[in-house]
Design a protein around this motif. Sequence first.
Motif, mmCIF file in Angstrom:
data_model
loop_
_atom_site.group_PDB
_atom_site.id
_atom_site.type_symbol
_atom_site.label_atom_id
_atom_site.label_comp_id
_atom_site.label_asym_id
_atom_site.label_seq_id
_atom_site.Cartn_x
_atom_site.Cartn_y
_atom_site.Cartn_z
ATOM 1 N N SER A 26 0.967 -1.201 -0.027
ATOM 2 C CA SER A 26 -0.012 -0.074 -0.021
ATOM 3 C C SER A 26 0.922 1.178 0.060
ATOM 4 O O SER A 26 0.533 2.125 -0.781
ATOM 5 C CB SER A 26 -0.947 -0.051 1.144
ATOM 6 N N GLU A 27 2.061 1.273 0.859
ATOM 7 C CA GLU A 27 2.993 2.092 0.728
ATOM 8 C C GLU A 27 3.536 2.457 -0.523
ATOM 9 O O GLU A 27 3.681 3.934 -0.946
ATOM 10 C CB GLU A 27 3.756 2.174 1.885
ATOM 11 N N LYS A 28 3.727 1.381 -1.220
ATOM 12 C CA LYS A 28 4.410 1.666 -2.696
ATOM 13 C C LYS A 28 3.597 2.145 -3.620
ATOM 14 O O LYS A 28 3.794 2.928 -4.756
ATOM 15 C CB LYS A 28 5.102 0.354 -2.972
ATOM 16 N N THR A 29 2.313 1.782 -3.495
ATOM 17 C CA THR A 29 1.411 2.053 -4.739
ATOM 18 C C THR A 29 0.261 2.861 -4.493
ATOM 19 O O THR A 29 -0.282 3.512 -5.553
ATOM 20 C CB THR A 29 0.713 0.651 -5.171
ATOM 21 N N ASN A 30 -0.083 3.180 -3.204
ATOM 22 C CA ASN A 30 -1.334 4.123 -3.061
ATOM 23 C C ASN A 30 -2.375 3.779 -3.718
ATOM 24 O O ASN A 30 -3.362 4.575 -3.843
ATOM 25 C CB ASN A 30 -0.734 5.630 -3.671
ATOM 26 N N ASN A 31 -2.636 2.472 -4.298
ATOM 27 C CA ASN A 31 -3.885 1.888 -4.870
ATOM 28 C C ASN A 31 -4.678 1.450 -3.730
ATOM 29 O O ASN A 31 -6.186 1.065 -4.102
ATOM 30 C CB ASN A 31 -3.443 0.908 -5.824
ATOM 31 N N THR A 32 -4.200 0.820 -2.815
ATOM 32 C CA THR A 32 -4.929 0.388 -1.649
ATOM 33 C C THR A 32 -4.638 0.893 -0.307
ATOM 34 O O THR A 32 -3.672 1.632 0.010
ATOM 35 C CB THR A 32 -4.618 -1.425 -1.390
ATOM 36 N N LYS A 33 -5.522 0.659 0.607
ATOM 37 C CA LYS A 33 -5.390 1.203 1.950
ATOM 38 C C LYS A 33 -5.357 0.049 2.734
ATOM 39 O O LYS A 33 -6.455 -0.919 2.713
ATOM 40 C CB LYS A 33 -6.285 2.253 2.542
ATOM 41 N N THR A 34 -4.511 -0.176 3.872
ATOM 42 C CA THR A 34 -4.551 -1.506 4.717
ATOM 43 C C THR A 34 -4.815 -0.831 5.969
ATOM 44 O O THR A 34 -4.274 0.292 6.622
ATOM 45 C CB THR A 34 -3.234 -2.112 4.829
ATOM 46 N N PHE A 35 -5.847 -1.676 6.870
ATOM 47 C CA PHE A 35 -6.244 -1.085 8.209
ATOM 48 C C PHE A 35 -5.964 -2.276 9.141
ATOM 49 O O PHE A 35 -6.156 -3.355 8.749
ATOM 50 C CB PHE A 35 -7.778 -0.918 8.303
ATOM 51 N N PHE A 36 -5.346 -2.005 10.228
ATOM 52 C CA PHE A 36 -5.006 -3.092 11.152
ATOM 53 C C PHE A 36 -5.855 -2.874 12.378
ATOM 54 O O PHE A 36 -6.297 -1.687 12.798
ATOM 55 C CB PHE A 36 -3.626 -2.883 11.761
ATOM 56 N N ILE A 37 -6.614 -3.934 12.828
ATOM 57 C CA ILE A 37 -7.230 -3.957 14.094
ATOM 58 C C ILE A 37 -6.507 -5.024 15.065
ATOM 59 O O ILE A 37 -6.300 -6.086 14.712
ATOM 60 C CB ILE A 37 -8.769 -4.352 13.877
ATOM 61 N N ALA A 38 -5.809 -4.157 16.059
ATOM 62 C CA ALA A 38 -5.236 -4.880 17.157
ATOM 63 C C ALA A 38 -5.663 -4.445 18.612
ATOM 64 O O ALA A 38 -6.648 -3.400 18.693
ATOM 65 C CB ALA A 38 -3.583 -4.458 16.742
ATOM 66 N N ARG A 39 -4.694 -4.641 19.635
ATOM 67 C CA ARG A 39 -5.281 -4.136 20.981
ATOM 68 C C ARG A 39 -4.004 -3.954 21.838
ATOM 69 O O ARG A 39 -2.998 -4.437 21.430
ATOM 70 C CB ARG A 39 -6.297 -5.220 21.444
ATOM 71 N N GLY A 40 -4.079 -3.361 22.953
ATOM 72 C CA GLY A 40 -3.391 -3.225 23.829
ATOM 73 C C GLY A 40 -1.839 -2.261 23.465
ATOM 74 O O GLY A 40 -1.966 -1.369 22.517
ATOM 75 N N GLU A 41 -0.848 -2.900 23.976
ATOM 76 C CA GLU A 41 0.345 -2.338 23.753
ATOM 77 C C GLU A 41 0.850 -2.302 22.449
ATOM 78 O O GLU A 41 1.707 -1.428 21.816
ATOM 79 C CB GLU A 41 1.463 -2.769 24.902
ATOM 80 N N HIS A 42 0.496 -3.543 21.814
ATOM 81 C CA HIS A 42 0.772 -3.667 20.303
ATOM 82 C C HIS A 42 0.320 -2.800 19.749
ATOM 83 O O HIS A 42 0.991 -2.131 18.636
ATOM 84 C CB HIS A 42 0.395 -5.061 20.241
ATOM 85 N N LEU A 43 -1.007 -2.374 19.793
ATOM 86 C CA LEU A 43 -1.775 -1.371 19.100
ATOM 87 C C LEU A 43 -0.861 -0.199 18.961
ATOM 88 O O LEU A 43 -1.014 0.459 18.296
ATOM 89 C CB LEU A 43 -3.167 -1.246 19.502
ATOM 90 N N LEU A 44 -0.721 0.290 20.314
ATOM 91 C CA LEU A 44 -0.198 1.662 20.594
ATOM 92 C C LEU A 44 1.184 1.578 19.892
ATOM 93 O O LEU A 44 1.756 2.877 19.397
ATOM 94 C CB LEU A 44 -0.003 1.903 22.099
ATOM 95 N N LYS A 45 1.913 0.639 19.873
ATOM 96 C CA LYS A 45 3.339 0.758 19.210
ATOM 97 C C LYS A 45 3.216 0.742 17.620
ATOM 98 O O LYS A 45 3.804 1.673 17.243
ATOM 99 C CB LYS A 45 3.956 -0.618 19.484
ATOM 100 N N ILE A 46 2.156 0.100 17.065
ATOM 101 C CA ILE A 46 1.884 0.247 15.812
ATOM 102 C C ILE A 46 1.550 1.691 15.395
ATOM 103 O O ILE A 46 1.815 2.240 14.504
ATOM 104 C CB ILE A 46 0.899 -0.693 15.374
#
Length: 185
Positions: A26-46
Motif C-alpha cells: 500500500s505504501e508503494k502503490t497508493n492503490n490500496t489502504k490497509t487497516f489493522f485491528i489490534a489491541r493493547g500495547e501492540h496497537l499503541l506501538k503500531i
Amino acid sequence: MEIKNICIFGTGGVGGFFGYKLAKLSEKTNNTKTFFIARGEHLLKIKNDGLILNTPDKKGSPVKPALATDNANEIPYIDLCFITVKSYDLENACKSIKDKIKEQSVIISLLNGINIYNRIRDIIKNGIILPACVYVGTHIESAGIITQKGGEGKILFGTDPLHADFKPDKITGLFDKADIKYQWF
C-alpha cells in the motif's frame, strides 16, 4: 471487484506477517489502504512507530497502515478482510466487522479448525468467505514487532460454497505484488 480497502482483523503473529506485506505494498502503490485491528500495547506501538516484520532472511523496517485501531467502526467498508484472531475471539470479531462487509467483500480466515467457515457464515451473511489455512510460524516478539521463525508464509485457500463461480484473480494478483505465497484450490 476492485481491492481498495484491506482489513487485518487481529494483527498479531499471523495477521502481522501478512498485514505487514500488504501495508508495505500500500505504501508503494497508493492503490490500496490497509487497516489493522489490534489491541493493547501492540496497537499503541503500531500507531506510534509502525509495525516491523523480521524474517529469517531480513530485518524489517517499520510500515504504517492507513489506520490502526481496536474499533472496527472506525474503518471504511472492506474489500478484502483477513480474520486472524484466536478461535475463541472469532464470534466477537465477526459481529464487530459484519457491518463493514459488502456483497462483494472477500473474507479470508486464517484460523485453525474445520468449522471456521460455518462459524463466520452464521454471523456474516453477505460477502464471499474463502476457506483457508496458512503455513507460517510467527509471534509478537515485542509490541510492534512480529518475528517469523518457520513456515514459508503460504496461504492455501479455496472456493466459497455459496459463490462457486468466484474467480480469485484480483486476490492472487494482489498476493503476487505483495510477495505473499499462496495456492488456490
